[in-house]
Motif scaffolding. Sequence first.
Motif, PDB file in Angstrom:
ATOM      1  N   ASP A 334      21.245  -1.042  80.904  1.00 47.53           N
ATOM      2  CA  ASP A 334      19.928  -0.677  81.432  1.00 47.53           C
ATOM      3  C   ASP A 334      19.981   0.607  82.247  1.00 47.53           C
ATOM      4  O   ASP A 334      18.961   1.258  82.489  1.00 47.53           O
ATOM      5  CB  ASP A 334      19.368  -1.803  82.294  1.00 47.53           C
ATOM      6  N   ASN A 335      21.193   0.983  82.702  1.00 49.55           N
ATOM      7  CA  ASN A 335      21.386   2.215  83.472  1.00 49.55           C
ATOM      8  C   ASN A 335      20.542   2.278  84.734  1.00 49.55           C
ATOM      9  O   ASN A 335      20.043   3.349  85.116  1.00 49.55           O
ATOM     10  CB  ASN A 335      21.147   3.443  82.584  1.00 49.55           C
ATOM     11  N   LEU A 336      20.398   1.131  85.367  1.00 50.77           N
ATOM     12  CA  LEU A 336      19.699   1.024  86.643  1.00 50.77           C
ATOM     13  C   LEU A 336      20.593   0.262  87.626  1.00 50.77           C
ATOM     14  O   LEU A 336      21.516  -0.448  87.203  1.00 50.77           O
ATOM     15  CB  LEU A 336      18.369   0.304  86.465  1.00 50.77           C
ATOM     16  N   PRO A 337      20.353   0.391  88.933  1.00 54.90           N
ATOM     17  CA  PRO A 337      21.232  -0.273  89.913  1.00 54.90           C
ATOM     18  C   PRO A 337      21.283  -1.789  89.776  1.00 54.90           C
ATOM     19  O   PRO A 337      22.330  -2.402  89.993  1.00 54.90           O
ATOM     20  CB  PRO A 337      20.621   0.145  91.257  1.00 54.90           C
ATOM     21  N   ALA A 338      20.179  -2.427  89.393  1.00 54.82           N
ATOM     22  CA  ALA A 338      20.137  -3.882  89.326  1.00 54.82           C
ATOM     23  C   ALA A 338      20.856  -4.397  88.070  1.00 54.82           C
ATOM     24  O   ALA A 338      21.019  -3.680  87.086  1.00 54.82           O
ATOM     25  CB  ALA A 338      18.687  -4.362  89.330  1.00 54.82           C
ATOM     26  N   LYS A 339      21.273  -5.670  88.125  1.00 59.67           N
ATOM     27  CA  LYS A 339      21.904  -6.305  86.966  1.00 59.67           C
ATOM     28  C   LYS A 339      20.819  -6.770  85.991  1.00 59.67           C
ATOM     29  O   LYS A 339      20.430  -7.945  85.984  1.00 59.67           O
ATOM     30  CB  LYS A 339      22.765  -7.483  87.415  1.00 59.67           C
ATOM     31  N   ILE A 340      20.332  -5.858  85.187  1.00 59.06           N
ATOM     32  CA  ILE A 340      19.281  -6.184  84.223  1.00 59.06           C
ATOM     33  C   ILE A 340      19.886  -6.454  82.854  1.00 59.06           C
ATOM     34  O   ILE A 340      19.616  -7.482  82.234  1.00 59.06           O
ATOM     35  CB  ILE A 340      18.253  -5.041  84.157  1.00 59.06           C
ATOM     36  N   GLY A 715      11.786  -3.441  76.006  1.00 60.60           N
ATOM     37  CA  GLY A 715      11.258  -4.685  76.572  1.00 60.60           C
ATOM     38  C   GLY A 715      11.596  -4.813  78.041  1.00 60.60           C
ATOM     39  O   GLY A 715      12.674  -4.405  78.487  1.00 60.60           O
ATOM     40  N   ALA A 716      10.678  -5.394  78.791  1.00 57.75           N
ATOM     41  CA  ALA A 716      10.845  -5.493  80.242  1.00 57.75           C
ATOM     42  C   ALA A 716      12.068  -6.320  80.618  1.00 57.75           C
ATOM     43  O   ALA A 716      12.767  -6.010  81.583  1.00 57.75           O
ATOM     44  CB  ALA A 716       9.582  -6.110  80.859  1.00 57.75           C
ATOM     45  N   PHE A 718      14.843  -6.413  79.280  1.00 58.49           N
ATOM     46  CA  PHE A 718      16.057  -5.635  79.089  1.00 58.49           C
ATOM     47  C   PHE A 718      15.973  -4.273  79.791  1.00 58.49           C
ATOM     48  O   PHE A 718      16.761  -3.371  79.512  1.00 58.49           O
ATOM     49  CB  PHE A 718      16.318  -5.444  77.590  1.00 58.49           C
ATOM     50  N   GLY A 719      15.015  -4.133  80.670  1.00 56.17           N
ATOM     51  CA  GLY A 719      14.900  -2.908  81.447  1.00 56.17           C
ATOM     52  C   GLY A 719      14.359  -1.736  80.669  1.00 56.17           C
ATOM     53  O   GLY A 719      14.576  -0.577  81.066  1.00 56.17           O
ATOM     54  N   ASP A 720      13.662  -2.011  79.552  1.00 55.03           N
ATOM     55  CA  ASP A 720      13.168  -0.916  78.700  1.00 55.03           C
ATOM     56  C   ASP A 720      14.290   0.090  78.448  1.00 55.03           C
ATOM     57  O   ASP A 720      14.157   1.294  78.693  1.00 55.03           O
ATOM     58  CB  ASP A 720      11.964  -0.226  79.344  1.00 55.03           C
ATOM     59  N   SER A 721      15.394  -0.436  77.937  1.00 54.06           N
ATOM     60  CA  SER A 721      16.612   0.371  77.838  1.00 54.06           C
ATOM     61  C   SER A 721      16.693   1.103  76.506  1.00 54.06           C
ATOM     62  O   SER A 721      17.010   0.514  75.474  1.00 54.06           O
ATOM     63  CB  SER A 721      17.848  -0.521  78.013  1.00 54.06           C
ATOM     64  N   ILE A 722      16.392   2.380  76.529  1.00 53.45           N
ATOM     65  CA  ILE A 722      16.630   3.280  75.406  1.00 53.45           C
ATOM     66  C   ILE A 722      17.452   4.427  75.987  1.00 53.45           C
ATOM     67  O   ILE A 722      16.950   5.234  76.759  1.00 53.45           O
ATOM     68  CB  ILE A 722      15.327   3.800  74.781  1.00 53.45           C
ATOM     69  N   ILE A 723      18.735   4.471  75.653  1.00 54.94           N
ATOM     70  CA  ILE A 723      19.654   5.379  76.341  1.00 54.94           C
ATOM     71  C   ILE A 723      20.439   6.203  75.335  1.00 54.94           C
ATOM     72  O   ILE A 723      20.692   5.773  74.199  1.00 54.94           O
ATOM     73  CB  ILE A 723      20.622   4.611  77.271  1.00 54.94           C
ATOM     74  N   GLY A 724      20.854   7.397  75.770  1.00 54.64           N
ATOM     75  CA  GLY A 724      21.640   8.287  74.938  1.00 54.64           C
ATOM     76  C   GLY A 724      22.934   8.699  75.610  1.00 54.64           C
ATOM     77  O   GLY A 724      23.058   8.678  76.847  1.00 54.64           O
ATOM     78  N   PHE A 725      23.904   9.073  74.788  1.00 54.56           N
ATOM     79  CA  PHE A 725      25.185   9.603  75.246  1.00 54.56           C
ATOM     80  C   PHE A 725      25.353  10.988  74.620  1.00 54.56           C
ATOM     81  O   PHE A 725      24.979  11.198  73.470  1.00 54.56           O
ATOM     82  CB  PHE A 725      26.335   8.678  74.844  1.00 54.56           C
ATOM     83  N   TYR A 726      25.974  11.911  75.350  1.00 58.09           N
ATOM     84  CA  TYR A 726      25.898  13.318  74.985  1.00 58.09           C
ATOM     85  C   TYR A 726      27.272  13.965  74.840  1.00 58.09           C
ATOM     86  O   TYR A 726      28.253  13.559  75.474  1.00 58.09           O
ATOM     87  CB  TYR A 726      25.078  14.085  76.034  1.00 58.09           C
ATOM     88  N   GLY A 727      27.309  14.988  73.972  1.00 58.55           N
ATOM     89  CA  GLY A 727      28.499  15.801  73.829  1.00 58.55           C
ATOM     90  C   GLY A 727      28.669  16.737  75.003  1.00 58.55           C
ATOM     91  O   GLY A 727      27.763  16.908  75.821  1.00 58.55           O
ATOM     92  N   PRO A 728      29.841  17.382  75.125  1.00 53.10           N
ATOM     93  CA  PRO A 728      30.121  18.222  76.303  1.00 53.10           C
ATOM     94  C   PRO A 728      29.159  19.402  76.427  1.00 53.10           C
ATOM     95  O   PRO A 728      28.713  19.971  75.424  1.00 53.10           O
ATOM     96  CB  PRO A 728      31.551  18.719  76.037  1.00 53.10           C
TER      97      PRO A 728
END
Length: 740
Positions: A334-340, A715-716, A718-728
Amino acid sequence: MKTSFGKSSITALLCAGTALTSLAALPALAQQAPAQETASESMLGEIVVTARRRAESLQDVPVSISAFTAEMLENAGTPDITALTKTTPNLTMQVARGSNSTLIAFIRGVGQQDPLWGFEPGVGLYVDDVYVARPQGAVLDIFDIERIEVLRGPQGTLYGRNTIGGAVKYVTKKIDDEPHMKAKVQVGSYKQTDLILSGSSPVTETLGVSGAVALYRRDGYGDNLTTGQEHYDKDVSAGRLSVEFTPNEDVFIRVAADKTVDDSNPRHGYRLFATPTVPVLDSVYDTRAGLTGKQKVKNQGASLTAEFNVNDALMVKSITAYRDGRSDTVIDFDNLPAKILDIPAYYEDDQLSQELQLVYEGDRLKGVAGLYYMDAHAEGAFDTILGLANLTTLTSGSVDTKSYAAFADFTYELTDQVKASVGARYTSDKKEGTVYRVNYAGLTSPLFGGAARNPTLIRSNYTNERTFDEFTPRFSLTYEATSDLTLYASYGRGFKSGGFDMRGDVISTPDTRNGYEPELVDTYEVGSKSRFWDGRATLNLAAFYSDYKGQQVTTQVPSGTTVVSFVDNVGSSTIKGLEAEGLLALTDELTANFAIGYIDAEFKKFLRYNLTSRAYENIANTAVFQNTPKWTANFGLTYVHDMGTAGTVTLTGSAAHRSAFSLFEFRNALLDQGAYTLYDLSAIWTAESNNWSVGLHGKNLGNKKYRVGGYNFPGALFGDSIIGFYGPPRTVTATVEYRF
């Protein structure tokens, strides 16, 4: 609009290759080179590869292969094997989402994105002919090597299971006759500080020792705004040691060992979706993730290679190897402080392999036959912590694999110009999979430090066995039109083993206990390899058509108060493509190189399990190939200027382009990556004595932000988690190297 590609394109490719014979009659682009080898001649010199398990010239092998020598990689300042994505047509090699040193690889649209224990890769990785079965720790830093080979297309005959997309061979240096050592220091952006020491020396006339140590340290490209940790940092230590014994000219024995430890901080994602209370961060390398815990990857192995020349034509070769690894990781989905939606996990694996080869080099018949055995174990566990539901799902299990294979591949010279190759491999994989998946009330299961308690629901608890057998043939016909032009046509089958979904949820998908079937690819290819203009240019072309059946696709979707995963053999598809690679000596000092790849991949059938109707549905019209851009291209220039007693300066510049592509089998406007181009530039000064060299390497000079992975859990709950990871991002590295 679909792009047509068929017999006309193949005919055009063959005609283009044949037409190259006439180019030799054209005037040379520059004056004839002097007797002393020029810089351009050095780059265009013969590269010896072992794509067919025997030493051959790159230009003579009827296989689509890209080969990179240590000098090429050093001139470009290549940091690790993922950089080959820029220079190899139709290749994707990236650091897996949520990790620092786990590898995902795709060649010609075939690969495996999910690095969970027990899943098989679609591209085989070999270190000195030892198969590396698991992707954890497989992002190999480049040091103390001789060359890297990238074999495109199924390699099921000589390399076996799980080379359905192709194979990557990482070849380290052998011990020289004379003692030498090399020390290299690298400093650069984000407080990069690397130290690489390597050397080898004969101990006696028959015994030699070599070793290398590499320490890589770098601050993060961003920050974890919750924990204060560096984000996207690097803390890797690696070492190799080998001993070679050559009692006489007919016997060679090599014992080698290596170890890599990655202590980099956890790598979380960047939230692409803003909510009323959580805005999008300014830097894609920053995160708000709150999950902390152990983050460490250890991999090590040892091998014994023995070669015995029975006579001038026959050699017996044995490769015995053992490898093991352990990964402890935390991923905050979720990339948020809480345990979501938090995932602490560990992976562990070991493998023992034995390969026996008979290599024959006759006057007209050449080839290799052999036997292969591997005994492997992979296990792991992770918590899926859903804080808003006060629920944790523990998933754990293991896969034991025993693999047996027999293979042969031989080439016969029918005439001085025509060669026919025939190969085949029979593989039998026996697998035992155990899956245990349970729900616990509260946050964190007992396995990961939570309070001891009984589960509230057992979702899966089973052990099953499956055996997967496959016959993978290969045929090719080669025609040497001239000494500088080779035409070839080939057919090959690739096989990726079936298995068990380690996340299998019997409640949601009852069939998961039965496992999933293997993948098969049948590939037809025509190509040409040529030199012209008095050897001042090379051009390699290939056109291929693949019939792909039984793709193993992992789907993870929210379902009620948990995340359900299932692996389906979704159906069938076709993959058509073109590849071109070339080198051209514009002058004695200036050389141009290029690589172009084109892919047209289309699903014919894509079966998806509907959790509501509990039935499979064909949704091929909405599915696309993941990590497969339609176009990949690279163009580079290398300028080498000899200044006499003042040394030599080498300038290397390149532009690498990838067209738009999807990160998953279904398009997502937020996650999909658009087209982008990366620009690199390197400059190296080498002293006349060749003892000293100083370099400056700029990577991603345009500072392009591009995604290499992601997750999608909307979805709420799951913290509305749509996340990306990036190249250098853009980096600059200075290097100083001393050889003695």
